[in-house]
Design an enzyme around this catalytic site. Structure first.
Site, PDB file in Angstrom:
ATOM      1  N   TYR A 142       0.821  -1.209   0.000  1.00  0.00           N
ATOM      2  CA  TYR A 142       0.000   0.000   0.000  1.00  0.00           C
ATOM      3  C   TYR A 142       0.856   1.261   0.000  1.00  0.00           C
ATOM      4  CZ  TYR A 142      -4.664  -1.950   0.776  1.00  0.00           C
ATOM      5  OH  TYR A 142      -5.866  -2.586   0.635  1.00  0.00           O
ATOM      6  N   LYS A 192       2.945 -15.618   2.356  1.00  0.00           N
ATOM      7  CA  LYS A 192       3.116 -16.340   1.089  1.00  0.00           C
ATOM      8  C   LYS A 192       4.602 -16.639   0.962  1.00  0.00           C
ATOM      9  CE  LYS A 192       1.577 -17.882  -2.922  1.00  0.00           C
ATOM     10  NZ  LYS A 192       0.706 -19.067  -3.020  1.00  0.00           N
ATOM     11  N   ASP A 224      -3.189 -18.359   0.412  1.00  0.00           N
ATOM     12  CA  ASP A 224      -4.181 -19.023  -0.447  1.00  0.00           C
ATOM     13  C   ASP A 224      -4.906 -20.127   0.318  1.00  0.00           C
ATOM     14  OD1 ASP A 224      -1.721 -20.308  -0.423  1.00  0.00           O
ATOM     15  OD2 ASP A 224      -1.754 -20.887  -2.529  1.00  0.00           O
ATOM     16  N   ASP A 248      -6.442  -7.104   3.831  1.00  0.00           N
ATOM     17  CA  ASP A 248      -7.540  -6.425   3.137  1.00  0.00           C
ATOM     18  C   ASP A 248      -8.452  -7.458   2.481  1.00  0.00           C
ATOM     19  OD1 ASP A 248      -9.017  -4.285   1.931  1.00  0.00           O
ATOM     20  OD2 ASP A 248      -7.990  -4.754   0.055  1.00  0.00           O
ATOM     21  N   ASP A 252     -12.545  -9.010   3.841  1.00  0.00           N
ATOM     22  CA  ASP A 252     -13.808  -8.989   3.090  1.00  0.00           C
ATOM     23  C   ASP A 252     -14.389 -10.399   3.029  1.00  0.00           C
ATOM     24  OD1 ASP A 252     -13.686  -6.251   2.580  1.00  0.00           O
ATOM     25  OD2 ASP A 252     -14.290  -6.501   0.482  1.00  0.00           O
TER      26      ASP A 252
HETATM   27  C1  IPM Z   1     -10.389  -1.325   3.795  1.00  0.00           C
HETATM   28  C2  IPM Z   1     -10.627  -0.689   2.466  1.00  0.00           C
HETATM   29  C3  IPM Z   1      -9.490   0.270   2.179  1.00  0.00           C
HETATM   30  C4  IPM Z   1      -8.225  -0.552   2.062  1.00  0.00           C
HETATM   31  C5  IPM Z   1      -9.654   1.152   0.942  1.00  0.00           C
HETATM   32  C6  IPM Z   1     -10.966   1.902   0.939  1.00  0.00           C
HETATM   33  C7  IPM Z   1      -8.495   2.109   0.798  1.00  0.00           C
HETATM   34  O1  IPM Z   1     -10.778  -1.646   1.472  1.00  0.00           O
HETATM   35  O2  IPM Z   1     -10.271  -0.589   4.796  1.00  0.00           O
HETATM   36  O3  IPM Z   1     -10.327  -2.546   3.867  1.00  0.00           O
HETATM   37  O4  IPM Z   1      -7.928  -1.108   0.999  1.00  0.00           O
HETATM   38  O5  IPM Z   1      -7.510  -0.638   3.060  1.00  0.00           O
HETATM   39 MG    MG Z   2     -10.852  -3.644   2.229  1.00  0.00          MG
END
Ligand code: IPM
Ligand code: MG
Length: 364
Positions: A142, A192, A224, A248, A252
């Protein structure tokens, strides 16, 4: 407690609606739990781009720096979505994370028993899921340089840089192991290492740090494989510690275990998580700005309210207030109240009504 200042950045989309409910819950909890907080509110994200051309104006960064904690709604929306644009709302988030040194991102995922029906996964897989991802938040791909597009004789190319120092890795793992000690004493370090040099350093340091926590059961898991385990046997995990991009993606995925993104809080801390201490932190729901339902009183405020609970625990030194808020959310959900994202049968309540129900229980 000494007076604490909370900088509130409602942001875009449903951000203002959900942060208003979380602030109201903190205000309701204040007298009973001895919180002495003042709120100061600022504009970041798309709203700030519209107002002054910058997603994180210098004055707002100063507001955040001057506060004990930051409570954030969400930033972004279709209006500012062009990925090629030089200024984007998400830069406000990255700027705050980096400027405040918020390296440890805690993302707890619980399968609320009453909400298993809202998840696409089978109930028998979800029962008992209670894990927390500790994601490194201020390093890795990042932030690595160079990160750019360029043109060579062969045409366009682009580069991003994944770099980690030993200090960055070690402090994140210490945060993870400290947290494991407060929980079920298990930590999975995700990397990884079969491919990436940065992951091989990560794994080496994980083993070194693990030696300082002999009471915590540690394992290395390739990213993975972890993507698969999270769906097949999520119950087996307690603390999952990993680098920025892997965290990240995995969070999700893990969010689906809770039924709705609308239930998932987060804390981003500038030090290790110590309940009852007063660490600088930023608290926000994991979900985005949901522009499609913005301004309609349809958002689920519980993720932001649960983030406010984490704020009490880690930045205000008030774990009792945190427990009370979390208990109130559990009671409201158990009583069958649902916002639209959670309602299987269409009967749902609005964002304000949901906040009100939590508030009544916290203040009672
Ligand atoms: C998160 C989001 C952020 C990230 C984005 C919006 C920059 O996806 O907080 O997980 O990638 O960190
Ligand atoms: Mg995210």
């Amino acid at each position: 407690m000494a007076r604490a200042t909370i900088a509130v950045f409602p942001g875009d989309g449903i951000g203002p609606e959900v942060t208003a409910e979380a602030v109201a819950v903190l205000e309701a909890a204040a007298p009973r739990h001895g919180l002495d907080v003042t709120f100061t509110s600022g504009v970041i994200g798309g709203a700030a781009i519209d107002a002054c051309g910058a997603p994180l104006p210098a004055a707002e960064l100063e507001r955040a720096r001057g506060a004990d904690a930051v409570l954030l709604g969400a930033v972004g929306g279709p209006k500012w979505d062009n990925p090629a644009a030089a200024v984007r709302p998400e830069q406000a988030l990255l700027g705050l994370r980096q400027a405040l040194g918020l390296y440890a991102n805690l993302r707890p995922v619980r399968a609320w028993p009453e909400l298993v029906a809202a998840s696409p996964l089978r109930p028998e897989i979800l029962t008992g899921v209670d894990l927390i991802v500790v994601r490194e938040l201020t390093g890795g791909i990042y932030f690595g340089k160079p990160s750019e597009r360029r043109t060579t004789a062969a045409g366009r190319e682009a580069v991003d840089t994944l770099v980690y120092s030993e200090e960055e890795i070690a402090r994140l793992l210490h945060a993870g192991f400290a947290l494991a000690r407060q929980r079920r004493r298990r930590l999975a370090s995700v990397d990884k290492a079969n491919i990436l040099a940065s992951s091989r350093l990560w794994r080496e340091i994980a083993h070194e740090v693990a030696r300082e926590y002999p009471d915590v059961k540690h394992e290395d898991v390739l990213v993975d494989a972890m993507a698969m385990h999270l769906i097949r046997r999520p119950r087996d995990f307690d603390v999952i510690a990993t680098e920025n991009l892997f965290g990240d993606i995995l969070t999700d995925e893990a969010a689906m275990l809770a039924g709705s993104m609308g239930m998932l809080p987060s804390a981003s801390l500038a030090g290790p998580p110590v309940p009852g201490a007063r660490c600088r932190g930023l608290y926000e729901p994991i979900h985005g700005s949901a522009p499609d339902i913005a301004g309609q009183d349809r958002a689920n405020p519980l993720a932001t309210i649960l983030s406010a609970a984490m704020l009490c625990r880690y930045s205000l030194g008030r774990p009792g207030a945190a427990d009370a808020i979390e208990r109130a959310v559990g009671e409201v959900v158990a009583a069958g109240h649902r916002t639209a994202d959670l309602a299987a049968d269409g009967s749902s309540i609005g964002c304000r009504a949901m906040g009100q129900l939590v508030r009544e229980r916290v203040g009672a």
